[in-house]
Design a protein around this motif. Structure first.
Motif, PDB file in Angstrom:
ATOM      1  N   ARG A 257       0.795  -1.386  -0.084  1.00 49.56           N
ATOM      2  CA  ARG A 257      -0.108  -0.037  -0.079  1.00 49.56           C
ATOM      3  C   ARG A 257       0.932   1.459   0.100  1.00 49.56           C
ATOM      4  O   ARG A 257       0.274   2.237  -0.747  1.00 49.56           O
ATOM      5  N   ILE A 258       2.136   1.388   0.630  1.00 50.13           N
ATOM      6  CA  ILE A 258       2.946   2.464   0.647  1.00 50.13           C
ATOM      7  C   ILE A 258       3.136   2.717  -0.755  1.00 50.13           C
ATOM      8  O   ILE A 258       3.411   3.771  -1.212  1.00 50.13           O
TER       9      ILE A 258
ATOM     10  N   MET B 144       0.384   9.747  -5.080  1.00 51.90           N
ATOM     11  CA  MET B 144       0.621  11.293  -4.974  1.00 51.90           C
ATOM     12  C   MET B 144       1.308  11.772  -6.020  1.00 51.90           C
ATOM     13  O   MET B 144       1.161  13.087  -6.176  1.00 51.90           O
ATOM     14  N   LEU B 145       2.387  11.112  -6.545  1.00 45.85           N
ATOM     15  CA  LEU B 145       3.142  11.843  -7.497  1.00 45.85           C
ATOM     16  C   LEU B 145       2.984  11.533  -8.989  1.00 45.85           C
ATOM     17  O   LEU B 145       3.751  12.055  -9.672  1.00 45.85           O
TER      18      LEU B 145
ATOM     19  N   SER C 265       7.309   5.481   4.263  1.00 47.38           N
ATOM     20  CA  SER C 265       6.770   6.298   3.176  1.00 47.38           C
ATOM     21  C   SER C 265       7.347   7.524   2.961  1.00 47.38           C
ATOM     22  O   SER C 265       7.807   7.977   2.018  1.00 47.38           O
ATOM     23  N   GLN C 266       8.008   8.167   3.885  1.00 45.77           N
ATOM     24  CA  GLN C 266       8.801   9.387   3.779  1.00 45.77           C
ATOM     25  C   GLN C 266      10.038   9.182   2.877  1.00 45.77           C
ATOM     26  O   GLN C 266      10.197  10.002   2.211  1.00 45.77           O
TER      27      GLN C 266
ATOM     28  N   MET D 167      10.315  -3.185  -4.814  1.00 47.11           N
ATOM     29  CA  MET D 167      10.215  -3.547  -3.266  1.00 47.11           C
ATOM     30  C   MET D 167      10.629  -5.069  -3.078  1.00 47.11           C
ATOM     31  O   MET D 167       9.842  -5.682  -3.868  1.00 47.11           O
ATOM     32  N   ALA D 168      11.584  -5.451  -2.405  1.00 48.99           N
ATOM     33  CA  ALA D 168      12.042  -6.851  -2.373  1.00 48.99           C
ATOM     34  C   ALA D 168      12.744  -7.083  -1.076  1.00 48.99           C
ATOM     35  O   ALA D 168      12.883  -6.061  -0.258  1.00 48.99           O
ATOM     36  N   VAL D 169      12.471  -8.222  -0.603  1.00 50.84           N
ATOM     37  CA  VAL D 169      13.189  -8.777   0.527  1.00 50.84           C
ATOM     38  C   VAL D 169      14.704  -9.385   0.283  1.00 50.84           C
ATOM     39  O   VAL D 169      14.691 -10.189  -0.552  1.00 50.84           O
TER      40      VAL D 169
END
Length: 863
Positions: free
Chosen positions: A563-564, A571-572, A603-604, A626-628
């Motif tokens: 969700r982030i 937003m962008l 998120s920042q 995004m990954a682990v």
């Protein structure tokens, strides 16, 4: 008998007229010789002064020739005086003053060859000028007396002629023969009178010849202030004709800076009939301005009637330049000795009497120059035990002329204390004078003190450690005090900026609901975007302050990583689309649907990285992934990457990009804006969450920024567990469920109060508004409210004090719920609100959706 009487009268008259004519001739001869003597002695004095100032032997030779001429004219003057018994008494003082100048010049030449000090040289110059001025004054007086004498002789001659004429006229009445004889004698007397006139004319001509033969520039002026004569020397000097110079024409050659002074001096002296002397610059025939000394005096005729002025001018340029050079040299010497505060210089005579004491000596030894000069060295700064050795050493240096090597001495101050100095010496010998000793002292007390302190430190190291530890503690306390002051300043500035920002964002939100025009909506969107950008900068500054003070912290709650990513791209998205950029995001399957951590800080970081990618890209795609990268039973290390096709970074830029207030292009004319704080804050946030941040880039080919964070796992999370509600208008929900509930608003800022009332008006709540905390306490005590929206900084009674007072009211210990709505944005501000009895904290500028969500939350609790 009549004929005999007439004959005797005629004979007597002829004798008297002849005697008078002879006296006139002798008088004019004496005057001419005195004028010639004056001219020669003036040349002689001028060349002696030039020789004295320049040491040029050509001036000396010329002066000797002029002196010989003056002596020759003086001898002729004495011979003339011996044969004339009339006005010879006038020339005695004149002769004596001439001899005074000759005597002065002989002494001056002798002294100059022996060597002179500047002050002695200046005394001789002044004496020479004084003697010359006295001689000129004496000559003017002689001239005036001479004119009176000539006038008396002329009156006597006229009287004799009148007597003779009357006698002869009487004789003509008695005898025609006698008339013829008397007429013949009268004719003879008239011829004599004409001859006297010619003599006077020749005298004037001789005067003009004399004026033209010297080196002086001579002028005369009439009673109308206008010049009516200039000698040939003047005209040769200026290169102008007599017609050009007459009247006020001569002033054209005066230097513009000297004109007014020259005019004022001349006019004032003329009005008072006084002598004057002035120096001014006059343009020579070659265009060069030369310094002129102009001495003027009033002129009178034989009857004592004022007839104007006469001026006597000399070129004094060389003398003036020599004087200025001498003064400049002396000034340099004195400035060097007086203004170097670290070098004390003293001068002593052969008898050890002090004759020079500079300012540094005053500072070092405590004696003023007036106190020291004239005192013995041994009674000033030499300690009693050193007097004998000092006198012996000084006597040896003065005798041999060789100073001793510099040495360290312990000398005395005025107050009796000792001062450590390095003392050097110099022996100065001037021919014909006793030698002088100069001492140059440098204070080495600080060095000695440091050496003593070093020895003390070596001997007392343990004590020093304790002392330094105490000093370090004091310095730490001072640093903490400064940090607290800075935090207070930032808090105040944050409050002052957030208050108007609250009005801007609130009014923009309200206008978007009221306007339908697309252009107006677009402008409002841009205003809101600019306000949000400014708010982001302010938040970054506050975060930097927290980082510097070590107070930046994170919170932990359940959130969805996917969700982030989605919310950041949303937003962008508009900003990227406006630049023609494509945004895409990928979340690896290994990323858990829910994790425990600080979702706001994560998120920042992502907003900073994606925002920079949009800012520094002009084309292509921005990909977020995004990954682990690491995982264990309790936590995962999550890695976020933002890849762009923007301007890229050089190796040097990559090395400093994560430092405070730095951008890739730090110039004030850079193409891209920003405060340079986002990446610094992101680096600290990543470290707080157990991760790192970095960049891989090539200049002109794009960049890949990455950040990692260690987050705690939730057991058994197979999908997204965070409740995600469909987007609805929360104000409508509040209106539908809680319309009519009473709410109190405490806000002192008029605009902020207006914005809050309009926002709350969208919810259907009934709102009472007050302007300070005292009024809020009174309202709560008199009425029941579901919620109280309380500002922190208000007049009369602040929000914290007002909340404490409300909680002390009967039955108000837990209700109503008090929500802080304030521009005080630090974490400690939030905690202070909770400690005072408030229930929640809404930070200004208020985001309307956040406000409505908070209101809905607490209204649901109220029920």
């Amino acid at each position: 008998m009549l004929l005999i009487f007439i004959s005797l009268t005629a004979i007597r008259s002829q004798y008297q007229i002849s005697a008078t004519n002879q006296q006139l001739t002798q008088s004019e001869s004496l005057y001419a010789r005195s004028a010639d003597t004056l001219s020669n002695i003036a040349q002689h004095q001028s060349h002696v002064l030039s020789f004295l100032l320049t040491d040029d032997l050509r001036f000396l030779n010329t002066s000797l020739v002029a002196a010989d001429r003056a002596r020759l004219r003086l001898d002729e003057l004495n011979l003339g005086r011996a044969g004339n018994s009339g006005e010879t008494w006038l020339y005695g003082p004149f002769e004596q003053r001439v001899r005074d100048i000759l005597e002065w010049s002989a002494r001056t030449v002798t002294a100059s060859r022996s060597g002179l000090k500047a002050e002695d040289q200046e005394l001789l110059v002044r004496r020479g000028n004084e003697l010359m001025s006295r001689l000129s004054l004496g000559f003017d007086q002689l001239e005036s007396e001479h004119q009176h004498y000539i006038g008396a002789l002329q009156r006597q001659s006229d009287y004799v002629r009148r007597v003779a004429f009357l006698t002869i006229t009487l004789g003509m009445l008695t005898s025609l023969v006698l008339f013829v004889i008397v007429l013949f004698r009268v004719n003879h007397l008239v011829s004599e009178s004409q001859r006297i006139g010619r003599v006077l004319l020749e005298s004037e001509q001789q005067y003009r010849t004399l004026a033209d033969s010297g080196q002086a520039l001579i002028w005369t002026a009439g009673t109308d202030l206008l010049c009516n004569y200039f000698n040939k020397v003047w005209l040769d000097f200026t290169g102008r004709t007599i017609a050009q110079e007459l009247g006020n024409g001569w002033t054209e050659g005066v230097h513009p800076d000297d004109f007014q002074y020259c005019l004022d001096t001349y006019v004032q002296a003329f009005e008072k009939r006084e002598r004057f002397s002035m120096d001014y610059r006059l343009r020579r025939h070659d265009g060069e301005y030369r310094w002129i000394q102009d001495d003027g005096a009033a002129r009178y005729d034989a009857s004592g009637r004022f007839i104007g002025y006469i001026g006597y001018c000399l070129d004094i340029t060389e003398r003036r330049l020599a004087n200025e050079a001498l003064k400049e040299s002396e000034l340099r010497f004195r400035k060097l000795l007086n203004e170097v505060s670290s070098i004390a210089v003293q001068g002593y005579g052969a008898d050890l009497t002090t004759h020079y004491w500079n300012q540094a000596s005053e500072i070092l030894y405590g004696y003023s120059a007036s106190e020291a000069i004239g005192q013995k060295l041994t009674s000033l700064i030499i300690p009693p035990e050193m007097v004998g050795n000092a006198e012996k050493a000084i006597a040896e240096m003065l005798e041999t002329g060789q100073p001793f090597p510099a040495s360290e001495l312990s000398l005395m101050r005025k107050d009796g204390s000792r001062v450590e100095v390095i003392s050097s010496h110099a022996v100065v010998k001037v021919p014909g004078k006793a030698p002088e000793l100069f001492c140059i002292d440098i204070d080495i007390s600080p060095r000695k003190k440091i050496e003593a302190e070093l020895k003390t430190y070596r001997d007392h190291l343990e004590e020093l450690v304790v002392q330094r530890t105490a000093e370090l503690g004091a310095a730490t306390e001072a640093a903490e005090s400064a940090n607290r002051a800075k935090s207070t300043f930032l808090a105040n500035m944050s409050h002052e900026i957030r208050t108007p920002m609250n009005a801007i964002i609130g009014l923009s939100h309200l206008l978007r609901k009221e306007l339908a025009d697309p252009k107006a909506m677009d402008k409002l969107a841009k205003i809101n975007e600019a306000a949000q950008h400014l708010l982001g900068i302010l938040n970054n500054i506050l975060d930097i302050s927290k980082i510097e003070s070590g107070r930046l912290s994170t919170e932990e709650s359940e959130f969805s990583p996917a969700r982030i990513v989605d919310s950041t791209l949303a937003m962008l998205g508009d900003r990227a689309a406006a630049k023609g950029l494509r945004l895409s995001g990928t979340v690896a399957p290994s990323v858990p649907s829910s994790l425990m951590g600080d979702s706001l800080r994560l998120s920042q970081i992502l907003l900073n990285l994606v925002g920079n990618a949009v800012k520094f890209s002009e084309r292509g795609e921005i990909r977020v992934s995004m990954a682990v990268v690491e995982e264990d039973a309790q936590a995962v290390l999550l890695r976020i990457e933002v890849r762009d096709q923007g301007i890229g970074l050089s190796a040097e830029q990559q090395a400093r990009i994560f430092h405070a207030f730095v951008q890739a292009d730090g110039s004030t004319t850079r193409k891209y804006g920003g405060s340079g704080l986002g990446l610094v804050i992101s680096r600290h946030l990543a470290q707080l969450m157990g991760g790192e941040i970095g960049v891989e880039s090539r200049l002109g080919e794009g960049s890949t920024f990455w950040a990692s964070a260690r987050l705690r796992k939730l057991p058994g999370t197979a999908g997204e567990s965070a409740a995600i509600k469909d987007k609805v208008l929360l104000e409508n929900v509040i209106k539908a469920r809680f319309a009519g509930r009473r709410v109190l608003l405490a806000e002192d800022d008029p605009i902020g109060r207006e914005v809050a009332l309009e926002l709350l008006g969208l919810t259907g709540l009934l709102v009472d508004a007050v302007g300070n905390g005292k009024e809020a306490v009174d309202k709560v005590g008199a009425s029941d409210y579901a919620l109280v929206l309380m500002d922190m900084q208000m007049p009369v009674l602040g929000g914290l004090e007002a909340t404490r007072a409300i909680r002390r009211l009967p039955g108000k210990k837990t209700r109503p719920f008090v929500l802080a709505m304030t521009a005080n944005a630090f974490d400690e501000d939030r905690q202070a609100c909770l400690d005072a009895g408030m229930n929640d904290h809404i930070r200004k500028p208020v985001d309307p959706e956040a406000l409505f969500a908070t209101l809905l939350h607490w209204l649901e609790i109220v029920g």
